[in-house]
Design a protein around this motif. Structure first.
Motif, PDB file in Angstrom:
ATOM      1  N   ALA A 252       0.850  -1.185   0.000  1.00 28.18           N
ATOM      2  CA  ALA A 252       0.000   0.000   0.000  1.00 28.18           C
ATOM      3  C   ALA A 252       0.886   1.236   0.000  1.00 28.18           C
ATOM      4  O   ALA A 252       2.055   1.187   0.388  1.00 28.18           O
ATOM      5  CB  ALA A 252      -0.920   0.012   1.213  1.00 28.18           C
ATOM      6  N   LEU A 253       0.314   2.338  -0.451  1.00 25.22           N
ATOM      7  CA  LEU A 253       1.020   3.607  -0.506  1.00 25.22           C
ATOM      8  C   LEU A 253       0.220   4.676   0.220  1.00 25.22           C
ATOM      9  O   LEU A 253      -0.991   4.806   0.011  1.00 25.22           O
ATOM     10  CB  LEU A 253       1.224   4.032  -1.973  1.00 25.22           C
ATOM     11  N   LEU A 254       0.882   5.421   1.071  1.00 26.45           N
ATOM     12  CA  LEU A 254       0.265   6.554   1.754  1.00 26.45           C
ATOM     13  C   LEU A 254       0.996   7.828   1.343  1.00 26.45           C
ATOM     14  O   LEU A 254       2.210   7.953   1.580  1.00 26.45           O
ATOM     15  CB  LEU A 254       0.354   6.394   3.273  1.00 26.45           C
ATOM     16  N   ASN A 255       0.275   8.744   0.703  1.00 26.99           N
ATOM     17  CA  ASN A 255       0.852  10.055   0.412  1.00 26.99           C
ATOM     18  C   ASN A 255       0.603  10.939   1.635  1.00 26.99           C
ATOM     19  O   ASN A 255      -0.523  11.341   1.898  1.00 26.99           O
ATOM     20  CB  ASN A 255       0.198  10.655  -0.837  1.00 26.99           C
ATOM     21  N   GLN A 256       1.640  11.193   2.387  1.00 30.05           N
ATOM     22  CA  GLN A 256       1.530  11.975   3.612  1.00 30.05           C
ATOM     23  C   GLN A 256       2.140  13.364   3.458  1.00 30.05           C
ATOM     24  O   GLN A 256       2.629  13.965   4.416  1.00 30.05           O
ATOM     25  CB  GLN A 256       2.169  11.218   4.775  1.00 30.05           C
ATOM     26  N   SER A 257       2.088  13.875   2.227  1.00 33.48           N
ATOM     27  CA  SER A 257       2.634  15.196   1.943  1.00 33.48           C
ATOM     28  C   SER A 257       1.790  16.286   2.600  1.00 33.48           C
ATOM     29  O   SER A 257       0.594  16.115   2.826  1.00 33.48           O
ATOM     30  CB  SER A 257       2.679  15.437   0.430  1.00 33.48           C
ATOM     31  N   SER A 258       2.434  17.387   2.887  1.00 33.13           N
ATOM     32  CA  SER A 258       1.742  18.581   3.380  1.00 33.13           C
ATOM     33  C   SER A 258       2.031  19.701   2.396  1.00 33.13           C
ATOM     34  O   SER A 258       3.105  20.321   2.448  1.00 33.13           O
ATOM     35  CB  SER A 258       2.227  18.961   4.787  1.00 33.13           C
ATOM     36  N   ASN A 259       1.095  19.936   1.476  1.00 30.28           N
ATOM     37  CA  ASN A 259       1.326  20.953   0.455  1.00 30.28           C
ATOM     38  C   ASN A 259       1.538  22.328   1.067  1.00 30.28           C
ATOM     39  O   ASN A 259       2.377  23.107   0.611  1.00 30.28           O
ATOM     40  CB  ASN A 259       0.155  20.987  -0.532  1.00 30.28           C
ATOM     41  N   SER A 260       0.799  22.650   2.118  1.00 31.16           N
ATOM     42  CA  SER A 260       0.917  23.973   2.729  1.00 31.16           C
ATOM     43  C   SER A 260       2.296  24.191   3.344  1.00 31.16           C
ATOM     44  O   SER A 260       2.833  25.300   3.325  1.00 31.16           O
ATOM     45  CB  SER A 260      -0.168  24.160   3.789  1.00 31.16           C
ATOM     46  N   ALA A 261       2.894  23.115   3.873  1.00 33.16           N
ATOM     47  CA  ALA A 261       4.222  23.219   4.477  1.00 33.16           C
ATOM     48  C   ALA A 261       5.337  23.005   3.466  1.00 33.16           C
ATOM     49  O   ALA A 261       6.521  23.159   3.796  1.00 33.16           O
ATOM     50  CB  ALA A 261       4.355  22.207   5.614  1.00 33.16           C
ATOM     51  N   GLY A 262       4.971  22.612   2.243  1.00 27.25           N
ATOM     52  CA  GLY A 262       5.977  22.373   1.216  1.00 27.25           C
ATOM     53  C   GLY A 262       6.703  21.058   1.362  1.00 27.25           C
ATOM     54  O   GLY A 262       7.772  20.853   0.779  1.00 27.25           O
TER      55      GLY A 262
END
Length: 470
Positions: free
Chosen positions: A339-349
């Motif tokens: 499985a893949l989890l995208n745990q990016s935070s676009n607001s924090a870059g």
């Protein structure tokens, strides 16, 4: 029959000929040591020993070496060497890498395209002293499932074995590989006239796991775990508008490989890879425009990105402002059983992804330190039964691809054109045994390794290429 004999690399050496490096290179390569740049034309590699080279020599050596398509090797690069490199190619890696290789990709469609490889001090091709081993230790822990004869145990050390002397010819070949496989795609190459550049950073690591003497099946055995990445940063200047912002699209391929198992018998199997994380951040806290791939539980992921840019490019013989979209993908990547989890935070870059086992052991929901609650999933045949076999990807080379993009304002870059991007990898492996394999009870043991590397890119100089659309 094809010859298996490899031609020795031709090396121009700058520095003290009394060094250990010089003696090693005499055996592994066709080496010459001359004053100045004499001999560069015939060489494939220009080796610079920063410990015995005057700083004022750096600049005059670097540019002709790179413009000639040679590999520049900086051995123990100091701050002045890193600064001189930045002035020539518009980027630098964090000071402290024992070896830095740099070359210009002469086959690229832009003259502003450089490849950098920072070699890890704990590579299996280089000897490790006691201090280096302590700094590069792969952490490990062990746990048993609760039973009348089990007990909690302190973490067991996972030591790195001493390594053989580095094979420099192979190291040079590894550096050349990014240019051959092209991280990214044609959709990221803009029309004629657009101001852009590419910087590619490659980093590889090898860790040794050994000395688990309390596992009877693994006593005296060891295993390597190899992992690393190649990240290409595509930098575009949006000069189609009054305030020319800069857009950076980062494409990464990260590969994880547990190598040959330490032990693989019915009652004990180690080490499987069960989790890895890749992350990219920048030091300007600039929000991300996009990250890919997204979260999925399916067998295939397809990273893709499309970023519209306001640029100037040549149309019908004239240079005019217009919109053009930089795009890449979708690129199919198989992650069967994972499985893949995208745990990016676009607001924090921050761009971050977790990959982990999904079936029959979900290593995200059932972590190793909670082994006592799910241990039975890993065995068949009752108490003392066989250790189950995980997915094929758990014991083979596994390459993932991730994408991220940022836009940096003209005002921010005008005050400081340098942006530092930091790539971080987290790699975890686990092994299992039953009472026969341990002498006591069902057990799990796991190892974790965290590594990071950074590249600082001068966005202005990287995109400052010869163009009619300046």
């Amino acid at each position: 029959m094809e010859s298996t004999t490899r031609t020795k690399p031709r090396i121009l050496f700058t520095g003290a000929t009394t060094s250990q490096d010089f003696n090693t290179l005499k055996v592994q390569g066709d080496i010459c040591a001359k004053t100045g740049m004499e001999g560069l034309q015939l060489a494939e590699v220009h080796w610079v020993d920063c410990a015995s080279t005057k700083p004022e020599q750096y600049g005059p050596m670097m540019r002709p070496t790179l413009d000639g398509g040679k590999i520049l090797v900086l051995r123990h690069p100091d701050a002045k060497a890193c600064q001189a490199l930045s002035e020539v190619i518009g980027c630098q890696v964090k000071e402290g890498a024992p070896v830095l290789m740099v070359s210009r990709d002469l086959k690229a469609t832009t003259p502003s395209c450089y490849l950098l490889t920072a070699l890890d001090s704990a590579s299996p091709m280089e000897n490790i002293d006691e201090q280096g081993s302590a700094e590069e230790t792969t952490r490990a822990s062990a746990q048993s499932h609760p039973s009348k004869d089990s007990r909690a145990e302190a973490p067991s050390p996972a030591h790195e074995a001493p390594a053989a002397q580095r094979d420099w010819a192979s190291a040079f070949d590894i550096h050349r590989q990014p240019a051959k496989r092209s991280v990214g795609g044609p959709g990221l190459i803009p029309p004629s006239g657009v101001l852009y550049g590419i910087r590619t950073l490659t980093q590889s690591y090898t860790r040794y796991i050994t000395n688990f003497d309390d596992w009877s099946a693994a006593s005296g055995k060891s295993q390597t775990a190899e992992f690393g990445f190649t990240s290409s940063f595509y930098v575009y200047r949006e000069n189609g508008k009054a305030n020319a912002d800069y857009v950076v699209i980062r494409v990464q391929e990260a590969t994880f490989n547990p190598s040959t198992f330490m032990v693989y018998v019915d009652n004990a199997k180690a080490f499987w890879q069960y989790h890895f994380q890749t992350e990219c951040t920048n030091n300007r806290s600039t929000a991300a425009l996009s990250t890919s791939p997204g979260t999925t539980n399916g067998p295939v992921v397809g990273p893709q990105i499309s970023v519209p840019l306001h640029v100037k490019y040549v149309q019908e013989g004239s240079c005019v402002p217009n919109y053009w979209s930089a795009s890449h993908g979708p690129v199919g990547r198989t992650i069967e059983g994972w499985a893949l989890l995208n745990q990016s935070s676009n607001s924090a870059g921050t761009a971050r992804w977790h990959y982990h086992h999904r079936e029959f052991w979900n290593s995200q929901n059932e972590p190793p330190d909670d082994f006592g609650n799910w241990w039975s999933k890993m065995y068949e045949g009752g108490y003392g039964g066989k250790v189950k076999t995980l997915s094929a990807l758990a014991r083979s080379a596994f390459t993932v691809e991730t994408l991220s993009a940022w836009r940096f304002s003209a005002s921010a870059i005008g005050s400081n054109p340098n942006v530092t991007f930091t790539e971080s990898l987290n790699y975890r492996l686990a092994g299992f045994a039953n009472p026969k394999g341990t002498g006591r009870n069902h057990r799990i043991i796991w190892a974790t390794s965290d590594r990071s590397a950074s590249i600082t890119i001068n966005l202005v100089s990287t995109t400052d290429i010869s163009s009619p659309c300046k």
